[in-house]
Scaffold this motif. Structure first.
Motif, PDB file in Angstrom:
ATOM      1  N   LYS A 135      -9.614   0.344   3.620  1.00  0.00           N
ATOM      2  CA  LYS A 135     -10.922   0.303   2.976  1.00  0.00           C
ATOM      3  C   LYS A 135     -11.235  -1.087   2.418  1.00  0.00           C
ATOM      4  CE  LYS A 135     -10.615   5.192   1.675  1.00  0.00           C
ATOM      5  NZ  LYS A 135     -10.489   6.145   0.547  1.00  0.00           N
ATOM      6  N   ASN A 186       3.894   3.502   1.719  1.00  0.00           N
ATOM      7  CA  ASN A 186       3.069   4.455   1.003  1.00  0.00           C
ATOM      8  C   ASN A 186       1.756   4.658   1.743  1.00  0.00           C
ATOM      9  OD1 ASN A 186       1.079   5.455  -0.913  1.00  0.00           O
ATOM     10  ND2 ASN A 186       2.587   5.079  -2.533  1.00  0.00           N
ATOM     11  N   GLU A 187       1.537   5.883   2.249  1.00  0.00           N
ATOM     12  CA  GLU A 187       0.355   6.146   3.071  1.00  0.00           C
ATOM     13  C   GLU A 187      -0.950   5.980   2.297  1.00  0.00           C
ATOM     14  OE1 GLU A 187      -0.293   6.618   6.152  1.00  0.00           O
ATOM     15  OE2 GLU A 187       1.739   6.689   6.952  1.00  0.00           O
ATOM     16  N   SER A 188      -0.956   6.352   1.018  1.00  0.00           N
ATOM     17  CA  SER A 188      -2.196   6.219   0.254  1.00  0.00           C
ATOM     18  C   SER A 188      -2.559   4.756   0.069  1.00  0.00           C
ATOM     19  CB  SER A 188      -2.066   6.920  -1.102  1.00  0.00           C
ATOM     20  OG  SER A 188      -1.078   6.303  -1.914  1.00  0.00           O
ATOM     21  N   ARG A 189      -1.564   3.899  -0.104  1.00  0.00           N
ATOM     22  CA  ARG A 189      -1.841   2.474  -0.241  1.00  0.00           C
ATOM     23  C   ARG A 189      -2.305   1.880   1.084  1.00  0.00           C
ATOM     24  NH1 ARG A 189       2.155  -0.380  -4.631  1.00  0.00           N
ATOM     25  NH2 ARG A 189       1.843   1.166  -6.282  1.00  0.00           N
ATOM     26  N   ASN A 209       3.116   1.885   8.683  1.00  0.00           N
ATOM     27  CA  ASN A 209       4.086   2.495   7.787  1.00  0.00           C
ATOM     28  C   ASN A 209       5.466   2.156   8.334  1.00  0.00           C
ATOM     29  OD1 ASN A 209       5.911   4.242   6.424  1.00  0.00           O
ATOM     30  ND2 ASN A 209       4.225   5.628   5.946  1.00  0.00           N
ATOM     31  N   SER A 219      -3.976   3.523   3.332  1.00  0.00           N
ATOM     32  CA  SER A 219      -5.358   3.989   3.486  1.00  0.00           C
ATOM     33  C   SER A 219      -6.319   3.121   2.682  1.00  0.00           C
ATOM     34  CB  SER A 219      -5.460   5.447   3.032  1.00  0.00           C
ATOM     35  OG  SER A 219      -6.802   5.904   3.083  1.00  0.00           O
ATOM     36  N   LEU A 220      -5.913   2.768   1.460  1.00  0.00           N
ATOM     37  CA  LEU A 220      -6.748   1.888   0.639  1.00  0.00           C
ATOM     38  C   LEU A 220      -6.855   0.503   1.263  1.00  0.00           C
ATOM     39  CD1 LEU A 220      -8.399   1.383  -1.900  1.00  0.00           C
ATOM     40  CD2 LEU A 220      -6.252   0.941  -3.124  1.00  0.00           C
ATOM     41  N   HIS A 237       2.134   5.425  -8.152  1.00  0.00           N
ATOM     42  CA  HIS A 237       0.845   6.092  -8.341  1.00  0.00           C
ATOM     43  C   HIS A 237      -0.235   5.132  -8.826  1.00  0.00           C
ATOM     44  CE1 HIS A 237       3.012   9.717  -7.570  1.00  0.00           C
ATOM     45  NE2 HIS A 237       3.661   9.711  -8.726  1.00  0.00           N
ATOM     46  N   THR A 272      -5.965   1.093 -12.337  1.00  0.00           N
ATOM     47  CA  THR A 272      -5.921   2.320 -13.118  1.00  0.00           C
ATOM     48  C   THR A 272      -5.831   1.918 -14.582  1.00  0.00           C
ATOM     49  OG1 THR A 272      -4.703   3.420 -11.329  1.00  0.00           O
ATOM     50  CG2 THR A 272      -4.727   4.513 -13.478  1.00  0.00           C
TER      51      THR A 272
END
Length: 369
Positions: free
Chosen positions: A231, A222-225, A239, A227-228, A360, A342
């Motif tokens: 950070k 998962n690219e968004s994970r 990936n 990216s996080l 998500h 979340t």
């Protein structure tokens, strides 16, 4: 007393918020008004009956709340204390007495039987017993019965608004962070690879940065994970859809391999990669909870020349000590777990579960109030 609880009535079924009856606390028990609870992969494993607890069942094992009453034998906490709920250990077996409660001889029956330690039920629905006492809490509810062995008092300064954030410290967060800080205990300047950038894996990434690891590789699909993860402290991400993680780790460690790795996905093929990405004396920790009977195949030579593979439960954490340390790190801004969370209302539990399974939501946190 009557409470609201999220009940799973059938295998892989939805969570149904229903009115049930909860017993009064016994002499060694603690009644907690739950203000928040994390949604953990282990809850879903039981919902799907990979770990079979008789249905119907009330799950939830990352609760946080305020003590409403205590049994007469409870002296360590009192009414009004703010607490995080964790796993239960007996306190008397050799593992517990040696300071390793996560490997308690009675870990499975005390946390996964759906009953109190003596085998009795604590929740009924229309007069019929249902399974509860999951991790001796069942915190997908407005109130939970806990035991002095799995209650951790948090500072009075923690506000009720902030308290739900610390519920997941009772399992998933302490599992990932503890696997690094307690189990692997890496030296500053070493390298680590974390397979899986979910809540456990990202907690491990943050802990690796705290420990001073200078090469921190996160692997996910998962690219968004990913990216996080960058950070939160990862120095490199992979990936696995696009690149071979083992080859990538070799390339960023000068061809030697990593000092440490953690496998959080419970997939056999990923566990093999986590072993093979190490150098000859590297150590791999296996955290993911697979269905019973899952087998893995390894090249025996990959172990023979000095690599170590070991299982890790609950991050080798002594909750009464380690959770407090993590809370202090968070309050100092050094362990920013809020970035992976979340938040949902209790009546949105099925939305929280769906968004967790869809990728998500990394760590869903339910708010009961």
């Amino acid at each position: 007393m009557e409470i609201k609880a999220a009940v799973v009535n059938e295998k892989s079924g939805a969570f149904s918020i229903e009115t049930v009856s909860l017993d009064d606390p016994r002499p060694d028990e603690i009644l907690v008004r739950v203000v928040g609870s994390g949604v953990c992969h282990t809850d879903l494993v039981v919902r799907d009956q990979y770990v079979p607890i008789p249905l119907p069942v009330v799950l939830g094992h990352e609760g946080a709340g305020v003590i409403e009453s205590v049994g007469r034998d409870v002296t360590r906490v009192k009414k009004g204390d703010r607490v995080v709920l964790s796993y239960h250990s007996c306190g008397h077996c050799p593992s517990c007495e040696e300071g390793a409660p996560a490997y308690c001889d009675h870990l499975m029956p005390n946390n996964f039987s759906g009953r109190r330690i003596d085998g009795s039920a604590s929740i009924t629905r229309k007069g019929a017993e249902i399974s509860a006492n999951f991790f001796q809490q069942s915190s997908f509810a407005t109130h939970a019965l806990a035991n002095v062995r799995n209650v951790v008092k948090v500072p009075d300064s923690v506000s009720l608004d902030l308290l739900p954030l610390y519920g997941p410290f009772g399992c998933g967060i302490q599992t990932g962070a503890g696997a690094v800080l307690n189990t692997l205990n890496p030296r500053a300047g070493t390298s680590i690879v974390v397979y899986g950038a979910g809540s456990v894996g990202l907690s491990a990434v943050m802990a690796a940065r705290l420990a001073g690891c200078t090469t921190i590789v996160a692997v996910d699909l998962n690219e968004s994970r990913l990216s996080l993860a960058m950070k939160l402290g990862a120095t490199h991400v992979v990936n696995a859809k696009a690149d071979n993680p083992v080859e990538f780790v070799q390339s960023v460690t000068g061809g030697r391999g990593a000092d440490y790795s953690l496998e959080t996905t419970a997939l056999p093929q990923v566990l093999r990669q986590a072993v093979e990405c190490l150098h000859a004396r590297g150590v791999c920790g296996s955290i993911g909870l697979p269905p019973a009977g899952t087998e893995v195949t390894l090249d025996m030579l990959s172990i023979l020349f000095g690599r170590t593979l070991r299982g890790i439960i609950e991050g080798d954490s002594v909750p009464g000590i380690f959770i407090g340390r993590l809370i202090e790190l968070h309050q100092q801004g050094k362990f920013p777990v809020e970035k992976i969370m979340t938040h949902y209302r209790f009546d949105e539990i099925n939305k929280a579960v769906a968004e967790t399974e869809e990728g998500h939501a990394i760590k869903a946190v339910l708010h009961m109030e």
